[in-house]
Design a protein around this motif. Structure first.
Motif, mmCIF file in Angstrom:
data_model
loop_
_atom_site.group_PDB
_atom_site.id
_atom_site.type_symbol
_atom_site.label_atom_id
_atom_site.label_comp_id
_atom_site.label_asym_id
_atom_site.label_seq_id
_atom_site.Cartn_x
_atom_site.Cartn_y
_atom_site.Cartn_z
ATOM 1 N N ALA A 159 74.910 48.627 11.705
ATOM 2 C CA ALA A 159 75.086 49.503 10.476
ATOM 3 C C ALA A 159 74.297 49.026 9.343
ATOM 4 O O ALA A 159 73.419 49.630 8.423
ATOM 5 C CB ALA A 159 76.390 49.833 10.054
ATOM 6 N N GLU A 184 72.922 57.866 9.711
ATOM 7 C CA GLU A 184 73.436 57.307 10.961
ATOM 8 C C GLU A 184 74.326 56.143 10.485
ATOM 9 O O GLU A 184 75.568 55.952 10.927
ATOM 10 C CB GLU A 184 72.405 56.543 11.693
ATOM 11 N N ALA A 185 73.941 55.475 9.562
ATOM 12 C CA ALA A 185 75.033 54.306 9.013
ATOM 13 C C ALA A 185 76.230 54.693 8.504
ATOM 14 O O ALA A 185 77.209 54.340 8.558
ATOM 15 C CB ALA A 185 74.040 53.303 7.938
ATOM 16 N N ARG A 187 77.588 57.467 9.240
ATOM 17 C CA ARG A 187 78.742 57.805 10.657
ATOM 18 C C ARG A 187 79.360 56.651 11.242
ATOM 19 O O ARG A 187 80.548 56.763 11.282
ATOM 20 C CB ARG A 187 77.762 58.521 11.645
ATOM 21 N N ARG A 188 78.715 55.679 11.337
ATOM 22 C CA ARG A 188 79.225 54.523 11.784
ATOM 23 C C ARG A 188 80.156 53.788 10.871
ATOM 24 O O ARG A 188 81.284 53.471 11.521
ATOM 25 C CB ARG A 188 78.053 53.242 11.935
ATOM 26 N N ASP A 191 83.299 56.264 11.160
ATOM 27 C CA ASP A 191 84.140 56.104 12.416
ATOM 28 C C ASP A 191 84.679 54.667 12.300
ATOM 29 O O ASP A 191 85.916 54.642 13.311
ATOM 30 C CB ASP A 191 82.894 55.818 13.374
ATOM 31 N N ALA A 192 84.363 53.484 11.586
ATOM 32 C CA ALA A 192 85.165 52.564 11.471
ATOM 33 C C ALA A 192 86.233 52.426 10.609
ATOM 34 O O ALA A 192 86.924 51.399 10.465
ATOM 35 C CB ALA A 192 84.036 51.534 11.091
#
Length: 237
Positions: A159, A184-185, A187-188, A191-192
């Protein structure tokens, strides 16, 4: 005759980077309660992009940005600035030393962010820190998130690499790449377990400007702009 209200002059130590400084100035204008030109915050901008890279300096143990930033603050002071703002998160690694050498108050971007977070309803459970490696290494935000308030989530290496790329692409004017990697970062990190995204590099609000993730962002540029408006309108003579 029109009454011209007093506004305190805000100095801006900018250029880190140039587009982020313009974004900051735009937010100062948008956040100012004004009916006429004369109601707005007077800004004096030291926009010098040649200040050495802050994150690279922290990683290398270098003090290279300090003297150019201190020289910029001296110029702003001599020109009459009553408060100074630095619209670059990583530059705040040197904030304490710069403030000690300054004759006028230096606003702190992380303090402005914490004020903003405290006002969010309902309270946030977890916030992901999206920032340069230098900002993270300096602990600028970690030191302000204590036992009370939101939990701070730091990016893992994949990330962080995406955040780095988004910042670099924004500085290079590569907006599609910046958007793709910033998303994308995001989303990660969501999700975390993050509920909100702390966009703690002034390039990141620009990278996510057209993104569905922007409403989840906490924008330090906006927080600092609010602090500047409050400072300019304070103690009006």
């Amino acid at each position: 005759m029109q009454h011209i209200p007093h506004r305190r002059l805000i100095g801006v130590l900018g250029g880190m980077g140039p587009a982020a400084t313009i974004d900051f100035m735009t937010k100062v204008v948008m956040l100012t309660p004004a009916q006429h030109d004369q109601d707005h915050v007077p800004l004096l901008v030291h926009g010098v992009p040649q200040i050495p890279d802050r994150s690279a300096a922290i990683a290398a143990g270098s003090d290279a940005p300090f003297l150019p930033m201190a020289a910029g603050i001296m110029q702003l002071e001599r020109a009459g600035a009553e408060f100074i703002a630095i619209p670059c998160n990583t530059a705040h690694y040197w904030h304490e030393r710069l403030a000690r050498g300054s004759r006028v108050p230096l606003l702190h971007i992380a303090d402005a962010v914490m004020t903003m977070i405290a006002e969010i309803e309902p309270p946030i459970g977890a916030v992901a820190l999206m920032a340069t490696r230098g900002t993270i290494a300096a602990g600028l935000y970690q030191s302000r998130f204590g036992a009370k308030g939101p939990r701070l989530i730091l990016p893992d290496e994949p990330a962080q690499a995406l955040v780095d790329s988004a910042i670099a692409a924004t500085k290079a004017g590569q907006r599609p790449l910046a958007l793709r990697h910033a998303e994308e970062a995001s989303r990660r990190l969501l999700d975390a377990g993050a509920e909100r995204l702390l966009l703690a590099c002034t390039e990141l609000p620009l990278a996510l400007a057209d993104s569905e993730f922007l409403p989840l962002g906490i924008d330090p540029t906006e927080a600092l702009a609010r602090a500047c408006v409050n400072a300019s309108l304070s103690e009006a003579r």
